[in-house]
Design a protein around this motif. Sequence first.
Motif, PDB file in Angstrom:
ATOM      1  N   ALA A 184       0.843  -1.211   0.000  1.00 47.14           N
ATOM      2  CA  ALA A 184       0.000   0.000   0.000  1.00 47.14           C
ATOM      3  C   ALA A 184       0.877   1.260   0.000  1.00 47.14           C
ATOM      4  N   ILE A 185       1.923   1.271   0.837  1.00 49.98           N
ATOM      5  CA  ILE A 185       2.750   2.489   0.964  1.00 49.98           C
ATOM      6  C   ILE A 185       3.565   2.720  -0.307  1.00 49.98           C
ATOM      7  N   TRP A 186       4.160   1.667  -0.834  1.00 48.55           N
ATOM      8  CA  TRP A 186       5.052   1.841  -1.990  1.00 48.55           C
ATOM      9  C   TRP A 186       4.292   2.011  -3.298  1.00 48.55           C
ATOM     10  N   HIS A 187       3.285   1.165  -3.501  1.00 48.46           N
ATOM     11  CA  HIS A 187       2.679   1.135  -4.843  1.00 48.46           C
ATOM     12  C   HIS A 187       1.198   1.487  -4.847  1.00 48.46           C
ATOM     13  N   GLY A 188       0.670   1.832  -3.693  1.00 49.93           N
ATOM     14  CA  GLY A 188      -0.762   2.109  -3.613  1.00 49.93           C
ATOM     15  C   GLY A 188      -1.071   3.574  -3.873  1.00 49.93           C
ATOM     16  N   ASP A 189      -2.313   3.932  -3.603  1.00 46.76           N
ATOM     17  CA  ASP A 189      -2.753   5.318  -3.762  1.00 46.76           C
ATOM     18  C   ASP A 189      -2.677   6.028  -2.418  1.00 46.76           C
ATOM     19  N   GLN A 190      -2.199   7.254  -2.468  1.00 48.07           N
ATOM     20  CA  GLN A 190      -2.069   8.008  -1.229  1.00 48.07           C
ATOM     21  C   GLN A 190      -3.225   9.014  -1.100  1.00 48.07           C
ATOM     22  N   TYR A 191      -3.751   9.121   0.102  1.00 44.75           N
ATOM     23  CA  TYR A 191      -4.821  10.095   0.374  1.00 44.75           C
ATOM     24  C   TYR A 191      -4.390  10.947   1.556  1.00 44.75           C
ATOM     25  N   ARG A 192      -4.280  12.250   1.333  1.00 49.71           N
ATOM     26  CA  ARG A 192      -3.990  13.152   2.459  1.00 49.71           C
ATOM     27  C   ARG A 192      -5.340  13.481   3.105  1.00 49.71           C
ATOM     28  N   LEU A 193      -5.566  12.947   4.301  1.00 51.54           N
ATOM     29  CA  LEU A 193      -6.899  13.045   4.914  1.00 51.54           C
ATOM     30  C   LEU A 193      -7.081  14.347   5.695  1.00 51.54           C
ATOM     31  N   GLN A 194      -6.070  14.753   6.417  1.00 53.29           N
ATOM     32  CA  GLN A 194      -6.228  15.931   7.281  1.00 53.29           C
ATOM     33  C   GLN A 194      -4.880  16.643   7.366  1.00 53.29           C
ATOM     34  N   SER A 195      -4.901  17.928   7.033  1.00 55.39           N
ATOM     35  CA  SER A 195      -3.642  18.664   6.885  1.00 55.39           C
ATOM     36  C   SER A 195      -3.036  19.053   8.231  1.00 55.39           C
ATOM     37  N   PRO A 196      -1.713  18.952   8.369  1.00 51.85           N
ATOM     38  CA  PRO A 196      -1.067  19.418   9.600  1.00 51.85           C
ATOM     39  C   PRO A 196      -1.114  20.941   9.731  1.00 51.85           C
ATOM     40  N   TRP A 197      -1.342  21.635   8.619  1.00 48.38           N
ATOM     41  CA  TRP A 197      -1.342  23.108   8.665  1.00 48.38           C
ATOM     42  C   TRP A 197      -2.602  23.655   9.340  1.00 48.38           C
ATOM     43  N   ASP A 198      -3.727  22.948   9.209  1.00 46.96           N
ATOM     44  CA  ASP A 198      -5.004  23.504   9.683  1.00 46.96           C
ATOM     45  C   ASP A 198      -5.587  22.743  10.860  1.00 46.96           C
ATOM     46  N   ASN A 199      -4.909  21.701  11.310  1.00 47.17           N
ATOM     47  CA  ASN A 199      -5.508  20.833  12.331  1.00 47.17           C
ATOM     48  C   ASN A 199      -4.482  20.475  13.410  1.00 47.17           C
ATOM     49  N   ASP A 200      -4.993  20.006  14.543  1.00 47.35           N
ATOM     50  CA  ASP A 200      -4.090  19.501  15.592  1.00 47.35           C
ATOM     51  C   ASP A 200      -3.442  18.203  15.144  1.00 47.35           C
ATOM     52  N   VAL A 201      -4.164  17.484  14.283  1.00 47.75           N
ATOM     53  CA  VAL A 201      -3.729  16.134  13.905  1.00 47.75           C
ATOM     54  C   VAL A 201      -3.606  16.032  12.386  1.00 47.75           C
ATOM     55  N   ALA A 202      -2.456  15.517  11.949  1.00 46.67           N
ATOM     56  CA  ALA A 202      -2.278  15.240  10.516  1.00 46.67           C
ATOM     57  C   ALA A 202      -2.635  13.796  10.273  1.00 46.67           C
ATOM     58  N   SER A 203      -3.271  13.530   9.142  1.00 45.20           N
ATOM     59  CA  SER A 203      -3.666  12.159   8.844  1.00 45.20           C
ATOM     60  C   SER A 203      -3.486  11.876   7.354  1.00 45.20           C
ATOM     61  N   VAL A 204      -2.839  10.747   7.079  1.00 45.20           N
ATOM     62  CA  VAL A 204      -2.541  10.351   5.696  1.00 45.20           C
ATOM     63  C   VAL A 204      -2.821   8.863   5.584  1.00 45.20           C
ATOM     64  N   MET A 205      -3.371   8.409   4.464  1.00 48.75           N
ATOM     65  CA  MET A 205      -3.515   6.960   4.313  1.00 48.75           C
ATOM     66  C   MET A 205      -3.073   6.481   2.933  1.00 48.75           C
ATOM     67  N   TYR A 206      -2.747   5.205   2.885  1.00 47.68           N
ATOM     68  CA  TYR A 206      -2.309   4.558   1.642  1.00 47.68           C
ATOM     69  C   TYR A 206      -3.175   3.327   1.443  1.00 47.68           C
ATOM     70  N   VAL A 207      -3.657   3.144   0.232  1.00 48.82           N
ATOM     71  CA  VAL A 207      -4.526   2.009  -0.092  1.00 48.82           C
ATOM     72  C   VAL A 207      -3.891   1.230  -1.237  1.00 48.82           C
ATOM     73  N   ASP A 208      -3.749  -0.067  -1.078  1.00 48.57           N
ATOM     74  CA  ASP A 208      -3.106  -0.826  -2.160  1.00 48.57           C
ATOM     75  C   ASP A 208      -4.021  -0.898  -3.378  1.00 48.57           C
TER      76      ASP A 208
END
Length: 728
Positions: free
Chosen positions: A619-643
Motif C-alpha cells: 500500500a505504501i510503496w505502490h498504492g494510492d495516497q490520500y492526504r486526509l487531514q492537513s497538519p497546517w489547519d488541524n491539531d492532527v495530521a492524517s494520511v492513508m495509503y490504499v493498495d
Amino acid sequence: MKNFFAQNFAIVLLTVALYPFDTKAQTIPIESKDNAIVLQVGTDKHVDMIYFGGKLSAKGEYDYIGKPYLPENSTDYYNSAYTPSGSRNLLEPAIAVTHADGNKSLDLEYVNHTITKINDDVSLLSINLKDPVYDFEVTLNYQTYFNENVTEQWSVIKHHEKKDVVLNKYASANLYIQAGGYWLKNFHGYWAQEMRPEEEKLTHGIKTLDSKLGSRTDLFQPPVFMVSLNKPATEDEGEVLYGNVEWSGNYRIDLELDPANNLRLIAGINNYAADYTLKPGVEFTTPKFVYTLSDKGKGEASRNLQSWARKYKIVDGEGPRLTLLNNWESTYFDFDEPKLSNLLKNTKELGVDLFLLDDGWFGNKYPRNGDHAGLGDWEVNKAKLPDGIAFLTKTAKENGVKFGIWVEPEMVNPKSELYEKHPDWVVKQPQRPEYYMRNQLVLDLSNPKVQEYVFSIVDNLFSKNPDLAYIKWDCNSIMYNAYSAYEKNQSNFYTDYVFGLYHVLDRLRAKYPKVPMMLCSGGGGRVDYGALKYFTEYWPSDNTEPIERVFIQWEDSYFYPALASSNHVTNWGKQPIKFRTDVAMMGKLGFDVVVSQLKPDELAYCQQAIKTYKQYSEAIWHGDQYRLQSPWDNDVASVMYVDQSKGSAIMFNYLVNNRYAAGTHLPILLKGLDPDKSYAISEVNLYPGTRSTIANATYTGKFLMTVGINPDIREGRASVLIGVQEVK
Ligand code: DGJ
C-alpha cells in the motif's frame, strides 16, 4: 480546467459567436483520459494553444473552440504554442535567439506534425516549425500518458545557418490557460527547511520561479509548483495544474498573467548567464516539463503524478525498496573496522535489509576525518579500513544483510590530491578568491575528462565490490564563481554541467540498471524528475525531527510518490521512537540511530515496526495516497495509503500541536476504499506494554468513508497507525 467552453453547449455557442473560429484553421487535439490540450494551426501558419481543460465527448467540437479574446491592437502571439522573440510578440518569449548574422528576430511557422503511438497508454505528438526567413527549426513534443492524465513536453532546436546561432532563451514548454483567476502555490526553503509552501493569487505581470545556484539548485526553491484555476483547489475539489521542470540545474518558470487575463506558462532551463551557442546541424534537446491537470482537486493530481512517476520515471518505481541502517548520525566521521562490524551485527538484529556506510571512508594523504578534506580522493582510508570495502561486504554477508556506500562524486575539497593534480577540473574563477560551501567546490562536469572520472569512481566501486547493493549520491555545494576551464564558451557552462551529469548517470544506469541509488543533497536540494530518472529514492531533508518531517513529507507528497521518499529514524527532536518511526514509515523506511543504545522495549518496538512496515509496504510503496487531514489547519495530521486491490490500507495519524486538549475530537473520514467491501480495523505498531483504545472491529468501506473513525489522538497517544484489512 473546465473552462466555460466545456461546461455546456449553450455557452460554447455563445463563445463561438463572440470569438468566431477560423474555419480554415487546423485543430490538433491532444487527449488524455480526462483532459484535452487543443492546438490550432491558423491560416497564418502560427500554432496556438486554444484550449486546456476537460475532454469533450464529441471530438469534432474542438473545432468550434474560438480564439481567445485579445485586446484591440494586440498581436496574436499571446497564446502561441511556443512564443518566439523579436518579431511581433511583445510578451515573455519561450525562445529567443541571435542568428548567425546578428539578427535577433524569430518567427515560427507550422510545417507538419506526426503522432506516434508508443504503446496503449503513451503517445507522442511532434510538431515541426520553421522560420520563414532563417534556416532555423523547432520541433515541439507533447508526450501524453493517457491513463495518468500526465503530459511531458519538450522542444528540439536546430539550424543550418552559416555560423553558430546563440539561443538566448530555450524553454521546454509554453502553455496558455484560460480561467477566472489563478492561485499559485510554490515552495521555498533552505537547509533543514525544505518545502515551505506559499500560495497567492497571481496578478498581472510575471511571477518567475527560478534557481541560479548551478548545482543542488533546489536549496532556495524547488522546481515544482501548482496553480489552482478559478478558485483555490482543495484535496478533493477544484481544478489544479501541477508542474515540474525535469532538470537538475538552473531552471526558470514564468507565470505571466497577460493583458487578456489568461495565464501564459513558460518553463525550462534558466537562461540566466546561459546563452547557449548552437553549431549548425546540431540538435539541442531541452529537458522535459511534466504536468498534470485535475478537476477533482489536489489529491487526484498527486495520485496522477505519483502513479506516472512509479510507472515511467523513477528507477524500479514498481519494484520493492530496501530498509536500511545508516551510520551518519551515529558515528559521523569517527569509525573503524571493529565499530562497523558491530553496526553490521546491529543491522541484522534490527531486522533491516541493508547497512549504509556514510561519509568518511576515503582519503589517505588528506584523510576524510571531517568535512574540510579528502573529498575527491576515492581511495579507501587505510587507517580506518585496512581491509578495504571487501571486508565490509564480506562481514555484511556473514550477517545476512546487504551493504551500501555514500559518495559525493561531483565535489572536491581544496585539501585533496584531486585538487592538487587537476585544479583545471574545478569550477572556480581563475583570477578571483575561492569561495566555499561546506569547505568544498564543484567539479566541472562539462569537461568529458571529469565525466569519465566521476563515472569511474562509481564504476570502480561496483567492479571491485560486486556485492555492493546501494549508493547514496550526495551533493552538498552550490556553485560560486561559475567558470569552466574547459568550455570555450562560458555561457554554455551551466547547461553543459547538467548534460555532463546526466551523461555520467546514463552510463551508470546502462551498466547497473536497477541498483538502488539515493539522490541526496544535504537534504532535498536536488529533487526533480530529471534526476529521479536515475534514482530509486531521494532524501527530502536532513531535518528528521518527526513533526517537521510530517510537514515536509506532506508537501513533497503532492509531487513525489512515497516509495521514493527516504525517511530515516534519527535522534532529532524530543519525540519518542514510536513517533519518529511511525513518521518514517510513510515512505522508504531507514534508521540512523545507535541500535546498541536502544532500550529493550525500543528495540522490540523497532523490530516489530519493520515487520508492520513490510506487511503494509504494498500500500505504501505502490498504492494510492490520500492526504486526509492537513497538519497546517488541524491539531492532527492524517494520511492513508490504499493498495491497488483496495484490500489493504494503512492510516497514519500524528499530533502536531501541543496546546491544551489538542487531539482528534471527531472521526476522520477514510478515502480510497471500496464502499462495498468489509474491512477489519485495528491499531498497529503499538509500543510494547501499551494497549490500544480503539476496539478491533469490522466496517464497510462505505461506513469508513462516510462516518469515519476517530484514531483517538491526544497527549500520550501522539502517533497512531491504523491497519485496514479486507475481510472476505
Ligand atoms: C549530507 C547528507 O544529507 C547527510 O545525510 C550525510 O550524508 C552528510 N552529507 C555526509 O557528509
